[in-house]
Design a protein around this motif. Structure first.
Motif, PDB file in Angstrom:
ATOM      1  N   PRO A 219       0.825  -1.199   0.000  1.00  0.00           N
ATOM      2  CA  PRO A 219       0.000   0.000   0.000  1.00  0.00           C
ATOM      3  C   PRO A 219       0.860   1.250   0.000  1.00  0.00           C
ATOM      4  CG  PRO A 219      -0.682  -1.562   1.712  1.00  0.00           C
ATOM      5  CD  PRO A 219       0.600  -2.041   1.177  1.00  0.00           C
TER       6      PRO A 219
ATOM      7  N   ASP B 286      -0.519   7.645   2.041  1.00  0.00           N
ATOM      8  CA  ASP B 286      -1.310   8.796   1.602  1.00  0.00           C
ATOM      9  C   ASP B 286      -0.624  10.056   2.085  1.00  0.00           C
ATOM     10  OD1 ASP B 286      -3.161  10.743   1.115  1.00  0.00           O
ATOM     11  OD2 ASP B 286      -4.879   9.540   1.778  1.00  0.00           O
TER      12      ASP B 286
ATOM     13  N   HIS C 142      -5.445  -4.177   2.083  1.00  0.00           N
ATOM     14  CA  HIS C 142      -5.235  -2.884   1.410  1.00  0.00           C
ATOM     15  C   HIS C 142      -5.837  -1.768   2.260  1.00  0.00           C
ATOM     16  CE1 HIS C 142      -4.168  -5.149  -2.253  1.00  0.00           C
ATOM     17  NE2 HIS C 142      -5.185  -5.901  -1.945  1.00  0.00           N
TER      18      HIS C 142
ATOM     19  N   ARG D  87      -6.165   1.328   2.590  1.00  0.00           N
ATOM     20  CA  ARG D  87      -6.048   2.644   1.975  1.00  0.00           C
ATOM     21  C   ARG D  87      -7.430   3.243   1.755  1.00  0.00           C
ATOM     22  NH1 ARG D  87      -3.448   1.976  -3.539  1.00  0.00           N
ATOM     23  NH2 ARG D  87      -3.962   4.205  -3.569  1.00  0.00           N
TER      24      ARG D  87
ATOM     25  N   GLY E 232      -8.224   5.203   5.122  1.00  0.00           N
ATOM     26  CA  GLY E 232      -7.103   6.116   5.342  1.00  0.00           C
ATOM     27  C   GLY E 232      -7.322   7.063   6.499  1.00  0.00           C
TER      28      GLY E 232
END
Length: 463
Positions: A8, A11, A83, A85, A230
């Motif tokens: 991943p 961010d 994942h 995210r 996130g």
């Protein structure tokens, strides 16, 4: 943790950029409230009357739908672990099948979010009219609907710190009267009010399918924590837990609340009731104050749902914009919130609301609302397909055969549930939804061409 072969990417807005004193990651309680608040909007206040014509067999359909929603929630929890995210179904589809599948997931989910926001605001006006009489003026109702949309948008623009706080407060306030009916109604429950097990003449299977078609929309939102992964603290741990807890909490209120209303309102009255929870409260305590109580609960419920859906409507375009699949402006993030996505979403929903009231196109608006049931299933199906791909392509390391079969069966059930959502949407909604998807294909073509052109220009510049 399962190794999917793709690490991943962090961010940037989750590190230094885009963060500040107004940005705060959701803990498990806030993430759970986000899931529950988005699943339970205003529909619960009308559902018992909507399915009453089919008889108590509709409770069987509710049970089947609950199992399907839980399967889908479990799959999202596992995918979020792999994942963690922001973007949810978009991230999973893109990791498994590439940019085009990811774009379709993002595009469909975005349509679902802003059309649903317009529908929720218009629905809230009916309850608000009980508290503050608006008269018969379409413009007064339109103004009220716009205010109802922009208040949650303002909370979102203030930062994730306030989004989480509003979501927790709204969830607690709206669950108090719902639990009052769900639990308190059991003490005044009268079996004679239940009516026939099967009230329609379409046969058991037909009755279950028909009532399920009405109930399907009620479970949209199970992906809420995954989409905002996130913004969740320790997402590998908390997203899955919040998804399961939120779905189970919503299912508990749905099933027990509907059962209590069935047992407190005579069947012949329930079929024609415009406020079944009000009728149930009136039966429980006497008097006519139930309508005001339920109206307050409905407005709070819808504001809470709009608060959560406004955030979700901005998260998926944000994730896609970071990958070059949405206009770059959608990647702007302040105070932990994709501000451009929030603003574009609330503007589009407001325009749809204005069109609904000025054109008097209630029938068209209802079709658009049904379209959201179809458009939501596109990312659901892509997410479950991605999980099947991860499981059986050898990308899920350290998974023994027993767990592989178990997870495969669970994912297949979630995929079947998603297909049932498509079937329950109806031909008109699927037709309209496909047109929305094809519009997205054209948008993707333009975005892909722009991206390719920029890459070629950069290549020529370096030669």
């Amino acid at each position: 943790m399962h190794d999917t072969g793709t690490a991943p990417q962090p961010d940037p807005a989750d590190t230094a950029e885009g963060q500040g004193k107004h940005a705060r990651r959701f803990g498990l309680p806030a993430a759970t409230a986000l899931v529950m608040g988005n699943i339970i909007g205003g529909g619960i206040f009308l559902l018992p009357a909507s399915v009453a014509p089919f008889g108590t067999i509709s409770l069987v359909a509710f049970g089947v739908l609950t199992l399907g929603a839980i399967c889908l929630a479990l799959v999202f929890g596992k995918l979020a672990n792999q994942h963690p995210r922001t973007g949810g179904p978009y991230v999973y589809a893109r990791e498994a099948f590439g940019d085009f599948a990811g774009f379709l997931a993002a595009w469909s989910y975005w349509i679902t979010a802003w059309v649903s926001n317009a529908a929720l605001a218009v629905a809230a006006v009916g309850y608000l009219d009980v508290l503050i009489p608006l008269g018969d003026s379409r413009y007064a109702m339109m103004l009220a609907a716009l205010v109802i949309q922009w208040l949650p948008a303002a909370a979102n623009l203030a930062g994730t710190r306030y989004v989480g706080a509003v979501q927790v407060v709204a969830t607690v306030l709206k669950f108090a009267p719902l639990l009052l009916v769900a639990l308190g109604g059991l003490f005044t429950f009268e079996a004679g009010n239940m009516g026939p097990f099967q009230a329609s003449g379409s046969g058991p299977v037909g009755a279950i399918s028909a009532s399920a078609a009405i109930l399907l929309f009620s479970y949209l939102g199970v992906e809420s924590a995954a989409v905002s992964a996130g913004e969740v603290r320790n997402p590998r741990r908390n997203v899955g837990r919040a998804t399961i807890l939120g779905t189970l909490g919503a299912a508990f209120v749905y099933l027990l609340g509907t059962l209590s209303v069935f047992g407190n309102v005579p069947h012949d009255r329930l079929v024609d009731s415009g406020a079944p929870f009000s009728d149930a409260v009136n039966h429980m305590f006497g008097g006519t104050w139930g309508g005001t109580l339920v109206a307050c609960a409905a407005v709070i419920s819808i504001l809470g749902a709009l608060n959560g859906w406004t955030l979700l409507s901005a998260q998926t375009p944000y994730a896609a914009a970071r990958d070059g699949l949405f206009p770059a402006v959608f990647a702007t993030k302040r105070r932990g919130v994709p501000t451009v996505g929030v603003l574009v979403t609330v503007v589009l929903a407001s325009l749809l609301t204005v069109y609904n009231y000025t054109a008097g196109s209630q029938g068209v608006f209802e079709i658009l609302v049904l379209v959201t049931t179809f458009t939501a299933t596109v990312p659901y199906l892509l997410a479950t397909a991605a999980q099947l791909y991860f499981l059986f392509s050898g990308q899920s390391a350290r998974v023994d055969r027993g767990r592989l079969v178990r997870d495969g069966v669970l994912t297949a059930l979630a995929a079947a549930f998603s297909m049932w959502l498509v079937a329950g949407s109806g031909y008109a909604a699927v037709y309209q939804g496909v047109l929305f998807l094809f519009t997205g294909v054209l948008v993707y073509a333009c975005m892909a061409a722009h991206k390719k052109g920029a890459a070629l220009r950069e290549q020529h510049a370096t030669e």
